[in-house]
Design an enzyme around this catalytic site. Structure first.
Site, PDB file in Angstrom:
ATOM      1  N   THR A   1      22.261   2.963 -12.732  1.00 36.67           N
ATOM      2  CA  THR A   1      22.102   1.494 -12.662  1.00 36.67           C
ATOM      3  C   THR A   1      20.556   1.077 -12.448  1.00 36.67           C
ATOM      4  O   THR A   1      19.958   0.346 -13.294  1.00 36.67           O
ATOM      5  CB  THR A   1      22.949   0.807 -11.460  1.00 36.67           C
ATOM      6  OG1 THR A   1      24.268   1.098 -11.766  1.00 36.67           O
ATOM      7  CG2 THR A   1      23.017  -0.788 -11.791  1.00 36.67           C
TER       8      THR A   1
ATOM      9  N   ARG B   1      18.594   2.195 -15.698  1.00 36.64           N
ATOM     10  CA  ARG B   1      18.473   0.976 -16.580  1.00 36.64           C
ATOM     11  C   ARG B   1      17.743  -0.089 -16.472  1.00 36.64           C
ATOM     12  O   ARG B   1      17.400  -0.619 -17.106  1.00 36.64           O
ATOM     13  CB  ARG B   1      20.122   0.774 -16.682  1.00 36.64           C
ATOM     14  CG  ARG B   1      20.842   1.925 -17.576  1.00 36.64           C
ATOM     15  CD  ARG B   1      22.338   1.376 -17.370  1.00 36.64           C
ATOM     16  NE  ARG B   1      23.415   2.399 -17.857  1.00 36.64           N
ATOM     17  CZ  ARG B   1      24.478   1.958 -17.891  1.00 36.64           C
ATOM     18  NH1 ARG B   1      25.254   1.094 -17.594  1.00 36.64           N
ATOM     19  NH2 ARG B   1      25.367   3.030 -18.421  1.00 36.64           N
TER      20      ARG B   1
ATOM     21  N   LEU C   1      -3.746  -1.695  -1.622  1.00 42.09           N
ATOM     22  CA  LEU C   1      -3.913  -2.603  -2.527  1.00 42.09           C
ATOM     23  C   LEU C   1      -4.311  -4.011  -1.662  1.00 42.09           C
ATOM     24  O   LEU C   1      -3.500  -4.293  -0.742  1.00 42.09           O
ATOM     25  CB  LEU C   1      -2.324  -2.909  -3.136  1.00 42.09           C
ATOM     26  CG  LEU C   1      -2.348  -4.158  -4.154  1.00 42.09           C
ATOM     27  CD1 LEU C   1      -2.949  -3.947  -5.305  1.00 42.09           C
ATOM     28  CD2 LEU C   1      -1.072  -4.322  -4.390  1.00 42.09           C
TER      29      LEU C   1
ATOM     30  N   ASN D   1       1.982   0.035   5.911  1.00 42.70           N
ATOM     31  CA  ASN D   1       2.399  -0.637   4.575  1.00 42.70           C
ATOM     32  C   ASN D   1       3.403  -1.643   4.611  1.00 42.70           C
ATOM     33  O   ASN D   1       4.084  -1.535   5.487  1.00 42.70           O
ATOM     34  CB  ASN D   1       2.924   0.573   3.761  1.00 42.70           C
ATOM     35  CG  ASN D   1       3.468   0.283   2.346  1.00 42.70           C
ATOM     36  OD1 ASN D   1       4.402   0.844   1.716  1.00 42.70           O
ATOM     37  ND2 ASN D   1       3.106  -1.105   1.976  1.00 42.70           N
ATOM     38  N   GLY D   2       2.780  -2.891   3.987  1.00 42.70           N
ATOM     39  CA  GLY D   2       3.627  -3.820   4.146  1.00 42.70           C
ATOM     40  C   GLY D   2       2.970  -5.150   4.542  1.00 42.70           C
ATOM     41  O   GLY D   2       1.787  -5.370   4.342  1.00 42.70           O
TER      42      GLY D   2
ATOM     43  N   CYS E   1       0.705  -1.318  -0.119  1.00 43.71           N
ATOM     44  CA  CYS E   1       0.029   0.083  -0.093  1.00 43.71           C
ATOM     45  C   CYS E   1       0.854   1.206   0.026  1.00 43.71           C
ATOM     46  O   CYS E   1       2.123   1.349  -0.115  1.00 43.71           O
ATOM     47  CB  CYS E   1      -0.863  -0.038   1.193  1.00 43.71           C
ATOM     48  SG  CYS E   1      -1.657  -1.703   1.647  1.00 43.71           S
TER      49      CYS E   1
END
Lengths: 559, 559
Positions: free
Chosen positions: B327, B330, B63, B87-88, B2
């Protein structure tokens, strides 16, 4: 359903990079503003040397694996981005296959390319559905842009400072880049070569006789029923999980009932998924529940608080691209519901929009003084659908990546119903169904056609409530109060100066307008909005909520 | 997973309605609007709690993964005094709720995070010693006006903290919520907690382990290592919705997928995991992933992307990642395409292999570690920086599309076990002394050896590491470098040090990402939240972080 965006240079030559953006980057970035319409996939096609960019944001509903767009013809000359559903595509594909053996459409929209090769712009006489599309033929350097008859699918058009022409499903993609913009009108097509782009004008291709001539045909209930059933059937082509809305009114209930029957023909154990939204204790829940029981659906009730809805006002106006009070009010519960439905994994939902326009279901139609005016008012309502109910229906659901389908607005059905004589449809004492003058309820013929065991009588014969009232008077009362906290008396007094186009008359309207202007500045954007109001000259109060119309109480007494 | 957001007033008094970006915003409106910038993290619902008299607003974007029907937040304690946004995932929540139920009979957690509220009442700040998982949360106690903020040990879940001009404290899962409102922002340090009233908060590390300070001496026990990883995967499989697993073709993600399959088959022998790979056509990763998919009999999908398609997302990815690290940018773009695809299939949770390289020393440059001490210290540093590189990427890219990514290698217990293994057993190359036998061994040797039997095909189990961005196809890095570079001219680049005195970009590619970042996250404090990922230059590694640039890779490929 999806989102489309196209950019064409005014002379068919390459478009130079603007600041740091190449044409592709610009197109992708602007289309990103409508990416909620196509959460599943983005497709980009740039024909750099001809100054053309086409972007498609996809919600995969039909042809999940193969329907990636832009679609290309086999020789690569024709490119297409399309948003919508072509409901007769299976039939069309069969016809195409007689010409091109082995033809298999990649998705419903794919048939547009083949039909273009055969018929050119006349293809619009063949496809039926809800759509807007942009087709580019790079060999002939021609484009073809079109929108469905009633504008179920949105489309905007604009010009930027360099004269490039833009098309997009939502206005937000054009805001900030186009100096001029406007609605691409429903039932219109624009075709031409790139050299003539400056003169490109949409022309009407949808010209049913009911627009000009008073219909005289008597209603045939059986045929009416068969037509609506057929419309629902074509709207059920779908390769992903779907459901139906139940507002508790007769329109959405009928669609759900018919859909449930059709699905059971295919699979006897099918349980349609249905959804209702309302404030805790809303009367609509009760009616929706009755329907759900009657049709054996797997039903979910989503209850919200006034605050839940108020939180969404700003986002909603951004998504709707409208400041019309009635539209904003009606949309808030839907906005809340659409998010929930999406979270269940459903991608498509059936709904009842359009019945009120084609049958004359709004309460103020009781005040129609005669048949002519009644019919003309329905024609006006149909033509305004794209700036009111279906604008709302489409953009609110698509804001969460959910496709809404509206079988009442199937073109064949609309033509059928709008060709019924007004004597049979008019509500109140002027109704003359079967030549017998008698006070009848609004949408009488629709209800009568489905009498029997489609719906419980309490719903079939339930009086119309505007969606915004049906979900709770507390919200309708809270909105003006909430808006008033943001607008001072002095500001409202100066409304005319600040907003010369459609000046807001209430603090609520003023507040919505401010949010709109913040997101869509400029006159052109303000001009895309039309206000939904009953006929003041028929003696209706201006407040668009159904409750304010007197027929409501009277009608309750009569049912 | 979330998104969480909160505002706490500087003095515990109301925060008045204020003008923000041209219009009046109450505290609730401001909170809802700013939290809206991370609404992609919680596409399913938004919950808001405002305590106006104390100047507190807490917002949760959800979510729905565990406790789908009940778990809407903010959670409020029965007494109404405590409010929590979290969250988690708390992986040991079932065990914890069984303990809570002993004290309060009939206790049923509304979701995994709900136990935090209960444990706070039982243990106060000590609650952090009881929960294991990935999390970030804010808990507010109305009675004392105290708040507790905490973030998981490795920072799998992001959290930022900021302060506005009035001294109010802001918390958010993503930096973008704070960008326009806070003068100062910083990353909330992983493994840290803060408690107290605003202005008088105490900070401490709730996660302290011996391996962070001293060189471990425990020899590796392969069967224990295997059991420990299996148990981590098992806890990570709590999930009430559709899930899948990534297959990059490397040993790490392949092992997770293989273990998950075995666990799921304990209860359903015909279970087939859904697995996903992404790459350019003929990417080296595809072949390896295909072998794994076949071996574990998963339902496997390969998402092939075009270079242009991934490049389209550069601007969006910098916005979502909130980093300009080369990095990270990419290797995130292919992942962004994959996350979108996965979401479109209806999957909400996905398992992945992040973290193995940090705890086992899997990066190729570790071959150059001069001794055990430096090798271990570098591992510790990599683990500490995970939240700025791989964890940040994994979380934000997946959440950009509303997909939760879970990383069993970073299970707290498992990390503790692996980081307590002596470096002699883990170091790659000639210094390795596994079982006291000095011999040149491959990176992550003990991990591979622990799963030598029937988990994976040998070709994958013993495959050389490729950085993700190389594995998707060697053209990818060259293309993105070329395109990014083309946006920056020499004159601009010459001004790099003046324009960006902090973390000055040293290549045009880096400069381009930095410009996009600065447009979206202006100000030095935002720039300071980013740490560049580079191998150890003092070990003689080239600065280019792509795996291919490291000499070991070439040597191995030549063999």
């Amino acid at each position: 359903m999806c989102g489309i965006l196209a950019i064409f240079s005014p002379d068919g030559r390459a478009i130079q990079a603007q600041s740091v953006h190449s044409l592709r980057e610009l197109a992708y970035r602007q289309s990103g503003k409508q990416r909620h319409r196509g959460p599943d996939d983005t497709g980009v096609l740039v024909i750099a040397e001809q100054g053309v960019a086409l972007v498609h944001e996809r919600l995969a509903v039909i042809g999940v694996e193969t329907g990636h767009q832009p679609l290309q013809s086999r020789d690569g000359n024709i490119s297409l981005i399309a948003n919508g559903e072509i409901y007769n595509y299976v039939e069309l594909a069969r016809q195409i296959a007689t010409r091109l053996p082995g033809y298999q459409p990649k998705s419903d929209s794919n048939v547009i390319i083949e039909l273009y090769e055969e018929h050119g712009a006349e293809l619009l006489q063949h496809i039926r559905g809800m759509f807007s599309f942009v087709l580019y033929d790079r060999r002939r350097r021609q484009l073809l842009v079109a929108r469905d008859p009633l504008g179920i699918i949105p489309l905007y058009m604009g010009h930027d400072a360099a004269g490039n022409i833009w098309f997009a499903s939502e206005m937000k993609c054009l805001t900030g880049v186009c100096q001029q913009l406007g609605i691409f009108p429903p039932g219109h097509v624009a075709a031409g070569t790139v050299e003539q782009l400056q003169q490109l004008q949409p022309v009407r291709y949808y010209k049913p006789s009911w627009r000009r001539v008073m219909p005289t045909r008597q209603v045939q209930l059986q045929e009416l029923r068969a037509q609506l059933e057929l419309a629902v059937r074509t709207h059920l082509q779908c390769d992903v999980p779907f459901g139906a809305l139940l507002s508790g009114g007769v329109d959405s209930s009928l669609i759900a009932a018919i859909a449930a029957r059709i699905m059971r023909e295919r699979n006897a154990g099918h349980k349609l998924r249905t959804f209702s939204v309302g404030m805790h204790g809303s009367p609509d829940f009760e009616h929706a529940h009755l329907v759900a029981q009657h049709i054996g659906s797997q039903h979910e009730e989503i209850a919200f608080s006034v605050e839940d809805c108020l939180d969404g006002v700003r986002d909603l106006i951004y998504h709707l691209e409208s400041y019309d009070v009635a539209t904003v009010r009606c949309s808030l519960p839907m906005f809340y519901l659409a998010r929930h439905i999406k979270s269940t994994g459903i991608k498509m939902i059936l709904s009842g929009e359009g019945a009120d326009e084609i049958f004359g279901g709004y309460l103020y139609f009781h005040k129609a003084p005669n048949y002519e005016q009644f019919h003309e008012e329905m024609v006006t309502r149909c033509e305004q659908l794209h700036v009111s109910d279906i604008l709302r229906a489409n953009k609110v659901t698509m804001s969460k990546g959910l496709e809404l389908r509206v079988p009442f607005l199937d073109t064949s059905l609309v033509d059928h119903v709008m060709s019924i004589r007004p004597q049979d449809k008019i509500p109140g004492p002027l109704n003359e169904y079967l030549g017998q003058r008698k006070w009848r309820m609004e949408k009488f013929v629709l209800r009568q056609a489905f009498a029997g065991d489609y719906l419980p009588d309490a719903v079939l014969w339930r009086q119309k409530e505007q969606f915004s009232d049906g979900v709770g008077y507390a919200l309708i009362d809270a909105l003006p109060e909430f808006a008033a906290r943001h607008v001072s008396d002095a500001q409202l007094l100066a409304a005319q100066e600040r907003f010369p186009i459609n000046p807001p008359k209430t603090k609520e309207a003023f507040y919505y307008r401010c949010i709109f202007e913040e997101q869509f500045p400029g006159e052109a954007a303000a001009n895309t909005v039309e206000k939904w109001a009953p006929r003041l000259d028929w003696g209706c109060p201006e407040d668009p909520s159904g409750r304010a119309q007197t027929a409501h109480d009277q009608a309750y007494g009569k049912c | 997973m979330c998104g969480i957001f909160a505002i706490f007033s500087s003095d515990g008094r109301p925060i008045e309605t204020q003008c923000f970006q041209g219009s009046k915003h109450s505290l609730r409106e401001l909170a809802y609007r700013q939290s809206g910038r991370q609404r992609h993290r919680g596409p399913d619902s938004t919950g808001v709690v405002v305590i106006p008299e104390q100047g507190v607003a807490m917002v949760h974007e959800r979510l729905r993964i565990v406790g789908v029907e009940m778990g809407d937040q903010p959670f409020v304690s029965d007494s109404g005094d405590l409010v929590l946004v979290a969250n988690g995932e708390i992986y040991n929540y079932l065990e914890l709720s069984a303990q809570i139920a002993k004290r309060r009979s009939g206790y049923k957690p509304k979701s995994d995070c709900h136990v935090i509220l209960e444990l706070y009442q039982d243990y106060g700040l000590e609650l952090l010693q009881h929960i294991t998982g990935m999390y970030a949360f804010a808990l507010y106690d109305k009675r004392s006006k105290e708040l507790l903020l905490a973030r998981d040990p490795f920072g799998i879940i992001p959290m930022y903290i900021g302060e506005d001009a009035a001294g109010n404290v802001w918390i958010a899962s993503e930096l973008k919520c704070l960008a326009a409102c806070c003068d100062r922002v910083e990353t909330f340090t992983p493994g840290e907690a803060r408690f107290g009233r605003v202005g008088a908060m105490r900070r401490w590390r709730h996660f302290e382990q011996p391996w962070q300070k001293q060189l471990p001496s425990l020899p590796c026990d392969l069967s224990l290592l295997r059991a420990s990883l299996e148990s981590a995967v098992r806890t990570h499989l709590h999930c009430d919705v559709h899930f899948g697993a990534l297959l990059s073709g490397g040993v790490d993600s392949s092992l997770i997928a293989s273990i998950a399959t075995k666990i799921m088959r304990e209860t359903n022998p015909s279970y087939r995991l859904k697995t996903f790979s992404v790459g350019l056509r003929n990417a080296p990763d595809f072949e390896a992933a295909r072998q794994v998919a076949k071996y574990i009999d998963s339902e496997h999908t390969e998402l092939i992307f075009e270079i242009d398609e991934a490049l389209d997302g550069i601007r969006d990815i910098v916005y979502h990642l909130e980093t300009y690290d080369v990095t990270t940018v990419r290797c995130s773009l292919p992942m962004l395409l994959l996350a979108r695809y996965i979401k479109s299939t209806g999957i909400k949770m996905i398992l992945s292999g992040e973290g193995a390289d940090e705890i086992f020393g899997g990066y190729l440059y570790f071959h150059k570690a001069p001794n055990y001490e430096q090798f271990h210290e570098e591992l510790v540093k990599r683990v500490q920086q995970l939240h700025l590189s791989d964890c940040l990427r994994a979380n934000k890219v997946a959440m950009a599309k509303g997909v939760e990514l879970r990383v069993p290698f970073l299970d707290t217990e498992f990390v503790n076990y692996v980081m307590n293994i002596r470096p002699q057993d883990k170091i790659p190359g000639p210094l390795n002394e596994f079982k006291d036998e000095r011999k040149s061994r491959m990176e992550k040797f003990v991990l591979r050896a622990a799963f030598a039997e029937d988990y994976l095909p040998d070709a994958v189990l013993w495959r050389q590491k490729e950085q993700f961005s190389d594995g998707v196809g060697y053209d990818w890095i060259d293309s993105i470098r070329r395109v990014a570079t083309s946006h920056v001219d020499d004159a601009e680049f010459a001004q790099a040090a003046e324009r960006f005195p902090f973390n000055t970009p040293t290549t045009k590619e880096a400069f381009y990402y930095r410009c996009i970042f600065e447009q979206q996250f202006p100000g030095e404090s935002a720039a300071r939240t980013v740490v560049r990922w580079v191998p150890r230059l003092d070990w003689g590694c080239p600065e280019d972080p792509s795996g291919r640039a490291q000499a070991v890779h070439q040597n191995k490929s030549e063999q």
